[in-house]
Design an enzyme around this catalytic site. Structure first.
Site, PDB file in Angstrom:
ATOM      1  N   SER A   1     -23.844 -16.683  -9.294  1.00 46.10           N
ATOM      2  CA  SER A   1     -24.523 -17.166  -9.906  1.00 46.10           C
ATOM      3  C   SER A   1     -23.740 -17.195 -11.251  1.00 46.10           C
ATOM      4  O   SER A   1     -22.601 -18.925 -11.149  1.00 46.10           O
ATOM      5  CB  SER A   1     -25.225 -16.264 -10.501  1.00 46.10           C
ATOM      6  OG  SER A   1     -26.313 -17.313 -11.735  1.00 46.10           O
TER       7      SER A   1
ATOM      8  N   ASP B   1     -25.023 -22.777 -15.709  1.00 44.26           N
ATOM      9  CA  ASP B   1     -24.377 -21.484 -15.374  1.00 44.26           C
ATOM     10  C   ASP B   1     -23.968 -22.029 -14.376  1.00 44.26           C
ATOM     11  O   ASP B   1     -23.890 -22.840 -13.979  1.00 44.26           O
ATOM     12  CB  ASP B   1     -25.342 -20.507 -15.289  1.00 44.26           C
ATOM     13  CG  ASP B   1     -25.792 -20.440 -13.902  1.00 44.26           C
ATOM     14  OD1 ASP B   1     -26.150 -21.418 -13.361  1.00 44.26           O
ATOM     15  OD2 ASP B   1     -25.902 -19.328 -13.843  1.00 44.26           O
TER      16      ASP B   1
ATOM     17  N   ASP C   1     -29.364 -22.441 -12.209  1.00 38.04           N
ATOM     18  CA  ASP C   1     -30.547 -21.768 -12.844  1.00 38.04           C
ATOM     19  C   ASP C   1     -30.463 -21.405 -14.163  1.00 38.04           C
ATOM     20  O   ASP C   1     -31.662 -21.212 -14.519  1.00 38.04           O
ATOM     21  CB  ASP C   1     -30.033 -20.919 -11.282  1.00 38.04           C
ATOM     22  CG  ASP C   1     -29.546 -19.813 -11.514  1.00 38.04           C
ATOM     23  OD1 ASP C   1     -28.648 -19.926 -12.619  1.00 38.04           O
ATOM     24  OD2 ASP C   1     -30.012 -19.017 -10.118  1.00 38.04           O
ATOM     25  N   ARG C   2     -29.557 -21.534 -14.764  1.00 35.97           N
ATOM     26  CA  ARG C   2     -29.263 -20.774 -16.467  1.00 35.97           C
ATOM     27  C   ARG C   2     -29.544 -21.991 -17.205  1.00 35.97           C
ATOM     28  O   ARG C   2     -28.761 -23.081 -17.259  1.00 35.97           O
ATOM     29  CB  ARG C   2     -28.787 -19.613 -16.232  1.00 35.97           C
ATOM     30  CG  ARG C   2     -28.736 -18.812 -15.768  1.00 35.97           C
ATOM     31  CD  ARG C   2     -27.739 -17.242 -16.313  1.00 35.97           C
ATOM     32  NE  ARG C   2     -28.110 -16.201 -15.288  1.00 35.97           N
ATOM     33  CZ  ARG C   2     -27.833 -15.209 -15.795  1.00 35.97           C
ATOM     34  NH1 ARG C   2     -27.276 -15.339 -16.920  1.00 35.97           N
ATOM     35  NH2 ARG C   2     -28.119 -14.215 -14.824  1.00 35.97           N
TER      36      ARG C   2
HETATM   37  C1  G1P Z   1     -29.417 -10.793 -13.940  1.00 37.41           C
HETATM   38  C2  G1P Z   1     -30.379 -11.151 -15.284  1.00 37.41           C
HETATM   39  C3  G1P Z   1     -31.324 -10.896 -14.313  1.00 37.41           C
HETATM   40  C4  G1P Z   1     -31.353 -12.495 -13.359  1.00 37.41           C
HETATM   41  C5  G1P Z   1     -30.454 -11.857 -12.604  1.00 37.41           C
HETATM   42  C6  G1P Z   1     -30.312 -13.219 -11.703  1.00 37.41           C
HETATM   43  O1  G1P Z   1     -29.287  -9.340 -12.998  1.00 37.41           O
HETATM   44  O2  G1P Z   1     -30.583 -10.212 -16.123  1.00 37.41           O
HETATM   45  O3  G1P Z   1     -32.581 -11.603 -15.714  1.00 37.41           O
HETATM   46  O4  G1P Z   1     -32.576 -12.334 -12.970  1.00 37.41           O
HETATM   47  O5  G1P Z   1     -29.215 -11.320 -13.374  1.00 37.41           O
HETATM   48  O6  G1P Z   1     -29.342 -14.526 -12.153  1.00 37.41           O
HETATM   49  P1  G1P Z   1     -29.000  -8.260 -13.750  1.00 37.41           P
HETATM   50  O7  G1P Z   1     -27.183  -8.053 -13.390  1.00 37.41           O
HETATM   51  O8  G1P Z   1     -29.380  -7.440 -15.142  1.00 37.41           O
HETATM   52  O9  G1P Z   1     -29.987  -6.721 -12.518  1.00 37.41           O
HETATM   53 ZN    ZN Z   2     -27.428 -18.259 -11.400  1.00 36.41          ZN
END
Ligand code: G1P
Ligand code: ZN
Length: 544
Positions: free
Chosen positions: A114, A278, A282-283
């Site tokens: 990601s 990103d 997806d972001r």
């Molecule tokens: C983070 C974000 C969460 C998202 C995830 C994947 O997870 O806070 O909302 O779904 O990345 O993109 P976290 O690191 O907080 O567990």
């Molecule tokens: Zn992502």
């Protein structure tokens, strides 16, 4: 005839998938048999895989090419009938979800970490999505973890690498390998949901839109959708050449890593809308001229305006948000008579609700917004939704946002991240806070009296599963809220996330600075949770 090879392995004990798949450093993934062990554990947990079709692709980061070849050979040796691969090994996360659904196949494997940095010193990740196109549920990921701890061997094919550079169908042992264009099907889907004619006309009329692909996977998608199909000048499509190390950048579309977009939008002659996505697409980041839109507000605004886009004219079945996301969307839902669902962090929890048709729109405060069109959050989708709303309403982003607050009130919101802190300190902070939950109600603080405190548990209304321990919540008299949780996506030490929000009615002060509106809550978070005591620092590394 290619032969299947059985390779003995020592199992690993650290392959527990987090918020979004298994995410580790490239160095760890490159350890002998590390990726193979996880993939075999996954395949072992899919007993009905024989003859089935998988979708396979990734965000193009360093190690993507090596991992794809490993997985192709293992898929062939494990009895899959066909793999649909994005050309060059590339698929954005939402495009992969779409391909699974479009082709009605068994599932898919997405290679991505990601928004984490890439390159040889960066991160890598792998995620399995099921036939609905969405991330595997916790039941599946828990089973894979258990299997990875006892695995004794994996199977692969004694074969050379598959050339993924050209579209077409080939053969790897008994398995067909179909290489497809990663962009076209996804772009076609977007055209069915949004009014491309109206958006293109707005752009032709002088509306200035700027997009930053952050040298990650969305570059080719942006060129096709924004450039070719909507007529956005190529000079406004920045960093759209994907690079394995994202050009040394951090492909996280927030105000820290995409600060230049913020500066442009706030400048005297800035674009009307700046946006970014990103690493894996997806972001989304949305910044209007003189007006940053927080992801929680964006979700609420989309809930209120989605009917303006052709794919959503019938209205929404319901809405979903992750627990730490602000309650702004709930207020729209209440006004429109829609049910608002509150799920744990992570897109996988929206899957059942979307499949059951009880929600159409969902989102997370972490710049994730999406709908029932796929089973992943979708960066370009969110940006197109904004463009569509702007094309219909013909007002600046700022005016639309202010109008929204005047109708529903404003939820001031921020997330404070303490990144890469010692695991012991982070766990102690959570444990001490949890041990005090019974005594916190009634206690005064810099932000007033605490009314209620709990640990969030989710009861999935569709399959009845329960997910405990999803973050600590403190509710204050007057409606403010603090949430504490540990990140499940980091790869170094621990990351503590503190989520702050306070609500102002439509008649109240709607134009305060977010910092100022939340400063008492921030102080309360520090003293109640003993942040500096446990973490050795008193200010967050990143505020979003
Ligand atoms: C983070 C974000 C969460 C998202 C995830 C994947 O997870 O806070 O909302 O779904 O990345 O993109 P976290 O690191 O907080 O567990
Ligand atoms: Zn992502």
């Amino acid at each position: 005839m290619l032969s299947v090879i059985t390779v003995p392995v020592q199992p690993f004990d650290d392959q527990k998938p987090g918020t979004s798949g298994l995410r580790k450093s490239v160095k760890q993934f490159a350890e002998p048999h590390y990726l193979e062990t996880f993939v075999q554990a996954l395949f072992d947990c899919l007993p009905d895989r024989l003859g089935q079709t998988l979708v396979l692709g990734g965000d193009g980061r360093f190690h993507n090419d090596v991992a794809i070849q490993t997985i192709l050979k293992m898929a062939a040796a494990n009895g899959f009938g066909r793999v649909i691969v994005g050309q060059g090994g590339i698929l954005s996360t939402p495009a992969a979800s779409h391909l699974i659904r479009l082709n009605g196949v068994f599932g898919g494997i997405i290679l991505s970490a990601s928004h984490n940095p890439g390159g040889p010193d960066g991160d890598f990740g792998i995620k399995f999505n099921g036939a609905n196109g969405g991330p595997a549920t916790e039941t599946v990921t828990d089973a894979v973890f258990e299997r990875s701890k006892v695995l004794s061997h994996y199977v692969t094919l004694d074969a050379g690498d598959v050339d993924l550079s050209a579209k077409g169908v080939g053969q790897l042992g008994d398995m067909a390998v179909e290489i497809v264009d990663p962009v076209t099907d996804y772009a076609d889907l977007m055209e069915t949901l949004f009014d491309f004619t109206a958006i293109a006309e707005m752009i032709r009329g002088g509306f200035r839109f700027r997009f930053d692909g952050m040298h990650a996977v969305t570059g080719p998608y942006a060129r096709e959708v924004f450039g070719k199909r909507l007529g956005v000048p190529s000079a406004e499509l920045l960093n759209c050449d994907p690079l394995p190390d994202f050009g040394g950048g951090h492909p996280d579309p927030n105000l820290v890593h995409a600060k230049h977009l913020f500066d442009a939008a706030m400048g005297p002659d800035g674009p009307d809308l700046c946006a970014a996505s990103d690493g894996d697409g997806d972001r989304n980041l949305i910044i209007g001229k003189q007006c940053f839109v927080s992801p929680s507000d964006s979700l609420a605004l989309i809930a209120a305006n989605a009917h303006l886009a052709p794919g959503y004219t019938a209205g929404l079945a319901g809405v979903g948000r992750s627990m730490p996301t602000s309650g702004a969307v709930d207020r729209v839902a209440a006004a429109k008579g829609l049910t608002a669902h509150e799920t744990p962090t992570g897109w996988k929890f929206f899957g059942n609700l979307l499949d059951a048709g009880v929600i159409t729109l969902c989102g997370e405060e972490s710049a994730g917004t999406g709908s029932s069109h796929v089973r992943e959050k979708d960066g370009l989708w969110a940006i197109l939704m904004w463009l569509n709303i702007l094309a219909v309403r013909q007002e600046p982003v700022q005016a639309i946002m202010v109008d929204h607050w005047l109708t529903y009130g404003r939820t001031y919101y921020a997330r404070h991240d303490y990144e890469g802190v010692a695991k012991d300190g982070a766990e102690a902070l959570m444990a001490v806070l949890e041990s005090r939950l019974d005594t916190l109600p009634g206690m005064g603080s810099e932000a007033g009296v605490i009314e209620r405190a709990d640990v969030f548990s989710y009861h999935d209304p569709i399959d009845g599963s329960v997910s405990n321990n999803q973050g600590i919540r403190l509710f204050f008299e007057g409606g403010a809220r603090l949430v504490f949780r540990l990140s499940g996506t980091g790869t170094v030490g621990a990351t503590v996330r503190v989520y702050l929000e306070t609500y102002e009615t439509p008649g109240g002060a709607l134009d305060r600075s977010v910092n100022e509106a939340l400063q008492d809550l921030a102080a309360a978070a520090g003293s109640i949770a003993g942040i500096s005591h446990h973490l050795g620092r008193s200010t967050p590394d990143v505020v979003t």
